[in-house]
Design a protein around this motif. Sequence first.
Motif, short mmCIF file in Angstrom:
data_model
loop_
_atom_site.label_atom_id
_atom_site.label_comp_id
_atom_site.label_asym_id
_atom_site.label_seq_id
_atom_site.Cartn_x
_atom_site.Cartn_y
_atom_site.Cartn_z
N VAL A 149 0.83 -1.20 0.00
CA VAL A 149 0.00 0.00 0.00
C VAL A 149 0.87 1.25 0.00
CG1 VAL A 149 -1.71 1.31 1.30
CG2 VAL A 149 -1.93 -1.16 1.09
N LEU A 177 -8.40 -1.81 5.00
CA LEU A 177 -8.19 -1.87 3.57
C LEU A 177 -9.16 -2.84 2.91
CD1 LEU A 177 -4.28 -2.03 3.46
CD2 LEU A 177 -5.72 0.00 3.29
N GLU A 179 -9.28 -4.82 -0.88
CA GLU A 179 -8.61 -5.11 -2.13
C GLU A 179 -9.59 -5.79 -3.07
OE1 GLU A 179 -4.90 -7.78 -3.88
OE2 GLU A 179 -5.80 -8.21 -1.93
N TRP A 651 -1.53 -10.81 -2.13
CA TRP A 651 -2.97 -10.89 -2.37
C TRP A 651 -3.44 -12.31 -2.65
CZ3 TRP A 651 0.63 -8.27 -5.20
CH2 TRP A 651 0.96 -8.80 -6.44
N LEU A 660 -7.70 -6.27 6.56
CA LEU A 660 -7.74 -6.37 5.11
C LEU A 660 -8.89 -7.27 4.68
CD1 LEU A 660 -6.52 -5.93 2.26
CD2 LEU A 660 -5.09 -7.94 2.69
N ARG A 662 -10.60 -8.92 1.18
CA ARG A 662 -10.34 -9.17 -0.23
C ARG A 662 -11.64 -9.57 -0.92
NH1 ARG A 662 -5.05 -11.49 1.49
NH2 ARG A 662 -3.47 -10.12 0.56
N TYR A 823 -5.87 -1.21 -3.97
CA TYR A 823 -6.41 -1.06 -2.63
C TYR A 823 -7.24 0.20 -2.52
CZ TYR A 823 -2.89 -4.55 -1.42
OH TYR A 823 -2.13 -5.69 -1.35
#
Length: 889
Positions: A149, A177, A179, A651, A660, A662, A823
């Motif tokens: 990031v 975050l 993603e 990722w 995080l 995803r 992100y």
Amino acid sequence: MSAAEEIGAVVHLDLRVQAPELTTARAVRDTVGRQLGLAGLPEPDHPLILVVDTPPGLTDHQHQYELLTGYRAVGEVRIIVLLVGSAPGSYDDDEPAEAYQPDRRLIRPAVLRSSGTALLWAGDLRSARTALEQPAPDDPRALAVLVDVLSVPDVFLRVLADARALPEAVAAPGVRLLEQDLPPEVRDRAWRDALTRFAGEDTELAPGMAGSTWSAADLPEPLRGLATGRGGRARQHREAGGVADGAYRACAGALDDADAALAELQALPGLLSAARRDAFEADIEQAHRSLDEYRDLVGTALRSGSSTGTAPSTAEATTRLAALGLRVPSADGVGERIGEGLREFAGKLLGQGLALRAVAQRFTGLAGRVEPVPGSALLPRLAEHSPEAVAHRTRGSGDPVPAPAIGIAAAGLAGAFGGLWQGPLIALAALVPLVFIAVVVLGAARLWGSGHPDRWAVGPRVAVCAGAVLGVAAGALADPPPWLGAAGLLLGLALAVETARRLWYAAADAWALAYGIAALRQALEGLDALLADAVREHWASDERLYCADAARSVAGMLRATAAAAEAEARAEPAPTATPTTGDAGPSAGDDWLTGPSALETESLGVVDGADADWASDYDWEGADAWGPVADSAPDAAPGAAPASDLPADPWQTPVTPRWLERETGEGGADLVATLTADLADAAVVAMGPYWGAVERGQAGALAVRRNDERVRDLLSTARRHLQRNGVLAPPPFADRHRARPTSANLLGTDPHRVAELVGAEPERHAVVQLSSPEQATLLNRDPQAAVWLRFAPDAVRGDVERAWRASGAPQPDDALWTATGRYAGLIRLTPLRMGVVDTVRPRQLGNDEGTAGTDGTNGTADYGFDGFDSRDRFADGARPYHRRDGDRR
């Protein structure tokens, strides 16, 4: 932001590993240069450097920080130091355990107080998603994402500016975050499909370039003028009064005289006099001689361009043709923009979404159309108008056609009208047949020598006789008065003469076909058209030849680019993980240069390489808190995965930090089409220098080879950009004027999640503070003191703002829209309490042995706090950070 920063990159240094290497300014510059070189970037004017270190490393690596802050550059060197782990809690090994106060002080060297430097202290990356998990505070999986990031240049600069505004330019980050990306297999499949579609197949018929698929109107100027032959047939190719014009007019005049003589022959005077036939035949003979002369002139004009075995220059060909009375139009200025026109044509076709090979086919067809045809190539067309060819076209047309049915009926009716007699006057019934037959016999005499000259009137003659017999029979039955017979006789004679005249006209016209007037006129026009084509091919021959050669070179270059795209599509994906053992940290050679994290691929040329081994870069299992060691950690966290089980890409890791989220999609409807358009933009950028070679007339094999190298570099850049930033963010070479589809159409994901996260209210405690519980007591408790950063890719800005308006949520004015990255989320920078950060200055103390210190200087470094000597505070001379064996993680 300067232009250098727009295409710049964040340089990564990990002093936990690389400190022993970075002991001189030359070593630092070489390390930075290697990273920039792998990305194809020059030395930056405004370097951006992200350093990962530990709190004890701030003083242990004092010399390295001096080298980094003193890095010579045109502009300002900007550095973010990301500190992971906790500071030691004791200053003396002999202190009792009750005296330990973990994370009580962060000691920073004075050199890091420069205006372009900020510190982020993440004491604990808080990567555990449940209370049962106990990963290390500097978990490599979480650290890899955080570094990823901060490696986005926009985020780097914003975080640096916000941290610099806080007291002591030190902050403790908190993050949340999101993603959004594609699964690796979906991404790779879409990439291969886009490459295949971009390359295309050789299925079209390019040489003919049918009008249904290609038109000269599609060409830009001056290519349109070259392709349509401006100045050819559109203008008079024969000079008035010249040799060629005189020969043409002589032949055309002879044919006109023959037509006039034929018209006179077809009239009744022509039937009575043989002179009309003689005049007609004389005119036909003159037309043959004139046509032969014109044919010889055309042959001379065609051979003038190849008499020496090589094509003459435009000036020489113009002189030769002028001697024959032919005029080649001027081509002034037509070749000045050929290279620009080819470039515009290629950009137009690629912009329409045509595959490379389809565009190459059109360039091949363009070359065939504009290339001048030498006169020797036109000579075979001269045989189409030879005397033998003219005779062949007139053969079999000399026999007069049989009389039509209406002529036979008219002759029979004339005989019937003249036969209405009785008694002694019945002999008058033969008058009409005798007159009609006499006229026919006279016409046959005029056409003598044409073969069966009387066959054209056999039917009418029989009909007129039969009509007379029927008239006599009718008179015997009806017994008409004499005046009616006389009237019938007069009417029959008039009808017989008119019928005979018309039959004669048709017979003479059919007889004239044997002399081939129409064939001669067709040959004359064909020869004149051939001469016009020859003159047209000499128009701008040098420019057209250059355009044809350049177009073929472009076609070859496009096919080479298509082959490179197919090779990229067939290439096996690079391995995404490099297993590492859990009993040793990364060696000094395993720096960040080995992965795509070495630089953000914002540049226009990145060397192809394997995917990043992010986990091995941050594999600190078994490493000491102050540096890597060889032995494994005896008290490793039970919840931490061994390094060998960690995937390469952050990722792709199955376990993600708690802060995080995803979201993976299966690809939208516009995914492959968008990637194909990105590849087309890459081809346009790669071909930029090639067009300069085309304009200079140097588009040879070397230019094609260099273009092929640029294409391969840009394909590698596109692939790495796709892996590092996903498909939402356009690659650096993408056309900025091309609208990019939404995230739903590219990824198949919902943009409302991004809108909800970026627009979250601070009081909702959306972020996870990356600090240990002990370190949390060192943070400023004032909520207003924290600085918030909201960011998301600029590619989803429209979707996010529409979602905000639809939900009625307030739209943050300070949101950062990043040009790259996958992100979106929140970053909170919390300042530390007053007195937590101490700044020290180094003193170099002499070394009796004269050996070099561990920090790369001659002697042992001693440190003093601002304003007083370190020996006043540490009477025993112990260093501020003295490591205890029991403090190892």
